[in-house]
Scaffold this active site. Sequence first.
Site, PDB file in Angstrom:
ATOM      1  CD  GLN A   1       2.181  -1.111   5.271  1.00 39.39           C
ATOM      2  OE1 GLN A   1       1.979  -2.177   5.816  1.00 39.39           O
ATOM      3  NE2 GLN A   1       2.611  -0.050   5.943  1.00 39.39           N
TER       4      GLN A   1
ATOM      5  CG  ASP B   1      -1.546  -1.188   1.620  1.00 35.94           C
ATOM      6  OD1 ASP B   1      -1.498  -2.137   0.820  1.00 35.94           O
ATOM      7  OD2 ASP B   1      -2.127  -1.253   2.713  1.00 35.94           O
TER       8      ASP B   1
ATOM      9  CD  GLU C   1      -7.044  -5.194   4.085  1.00 38.34           C
ATOM     10  OE1 GLU C   1      -6.506  -5.797   5.018  1.00 38.34           O
ATOM     11  OE2 GLU C   1      -6.666  -5.306   2.905  1.00 38.34           O
TER      12      GLU C   1
ATOM     13  CB  SER D   1      -1.754   0.965   5.659  1.00 36.79           C
ATOM     14  OG  SER D   1      -1.080   0.304   4.621  1.00 36.79           O
TER      15      SER D   1
ATOM     16  NE  ARG E   1      -5.986  -4.504   8.056  1.00 35.74           N
ATOM     17  CZ  ARG E   1      -6.712  -5.566   8.379  1.00 35.74           C
ATOM     18  NH1 ARG E   1      -6.879  -5.901   9.657  1.00 35.74           N
ATOM     19  NH2 ARG E   1      -7.280  -6.304   7.449  1.00 35.74           N
ATOM     20  CG  ASP E   2      -5.264  -0.177   6.878  1.00 35.90           C
ATOM     21  OD1 ASP E   2      -4.195  -0.488   7.418  1.00 35.90           O
ATOM     22  OD2 ASP E   2      -5.936  -0.980   6.202  1.00 35.90           O
TER      23      ASP E   2
END
Length: 456
Positions: A56, A40, A219, A100, A164-165
């Site tokens: 990433q 990512d 995501e 991320s 996440r992210d």
Amino acid sequence: MLNDYTTTRANHYILEHKKEINHQFKPVNHFSAEMGWINDPNGFVYFRGEYHLFYQFYPYDSVWGPMHWGHAKTSDFVHWEHLPVALAPDMSYDKDGCFSGSAIVKDDVLWLMYTGNIEQEDGSIRQVQNMAYSKDGIVFTKIAENPVATGECLPKELISSDFRDPKLFEKDGKYYAVVAAKHQDDVGTIVLLGSDNLIDWTFESIFLKGTPEQGIMWECPDYFNLEGTDVLVMSPMRVARDKYHFRNINASVVLTGKVDWDEKRFKLESIHELDHGHDFYAPQSLLDDKGRRIMIAWLHTWGRQLPPHELQHRWAGSMTLPRELTLKDTRVLQNILPETLEALPMIEMNQNLTKTGFFEIEVNGRLQMRLGTLDDYISFGFDEEEGVVFIDRKHLKYKLKGDETWQTDLRSIPIQAKKLVVVIDYNSIEIFVNDGEETLSSAYYIEGDCYLSRIV
Ligand code: FRU
């Protein structure tokens, strides 16, 4: 000691080993790392007159591993300068990966918010949000207050191991982050966190909850306002597929709607798969100095075969070209930046040694093109009978199969094609249909001299 990953070690390793990589399939006009694995785009941001891109990164192998943040910058979206690795998984709160996240500039300081991935002793995963900052845009310091948000701040209906992210944005003097979280109902959810100072974060709302057909996890969310319309971009896993849509097990979508800022909820109006090729995932956007919304994505996807790794080329993965997003009715258009197009060599038809460049073609009826050698090629164009623009990888020597149990050689999208802009770059093709109404992005690995020809 937790592990021996540090930014210093990563930077030394790259310096010592980057000469050993094999460039055979490596793109020259798309961003890729000096070596190692990337996925990512992260922290795509405008800072002091330049655009920074983090990503990433696992420098030590051409497969995914404990995630670092690689770092590069550009002033023109064409030439990239590699910078030292920004983050390594060297703290207890990110020991199994700096996952991320995104960036924002506050008082001339560059801030990063990212997910710390932690594998606990019982084997379970814990994901927390962390902050780091840099005064020079090169060396980053993780703050003492980390983690700044953990699963404990989430309502009970969410599963905190998939949290996440974070994507940062500012609104009316306050900072927010949209973050992916998994719901107990096995559907994707985006939550909103809020902060006045980028250090103390609280849960604000469930920004949007998905339905079962919309995938099991969303995501890499991104939120922005585009010409008065609220837009959410995200990468859902396992969306219900049909003949043309969501044929990659993990896809990326663009949602338009309206945010109710009292309730802090996103009211969904339209949803569209962002790209109809084989390889496009986890896009992230920034606002440039001219006010353009520019997006970049990973030009690959999870679970697929990876020839540069199998052939030990010591690198894997690249980004798409940066794309400008604009709005036409409720649709988000994606177009190549004029400055990128200007910098790309123009490809002539029936030209030998076609490795990189672009061409534009008016479509009047059927169009079938081939790129490759006699027995190793991709075909693409417009199938007039079916009314679709397509990319077909069935004749490639290096098969690019994945976790999908269904056919993935052919990807296509119904659209009355009038014009195609096609960019190729050593291992990838990006097709922009009718000034960005649809795009198709795919990777390929063809040995030998590529020949571009029109069959029909
Ligand atoms: C998306 C993703 C993110 C995660 C990262 C790990 O491709 O799975 O959700 O943060 O990759 O590398």
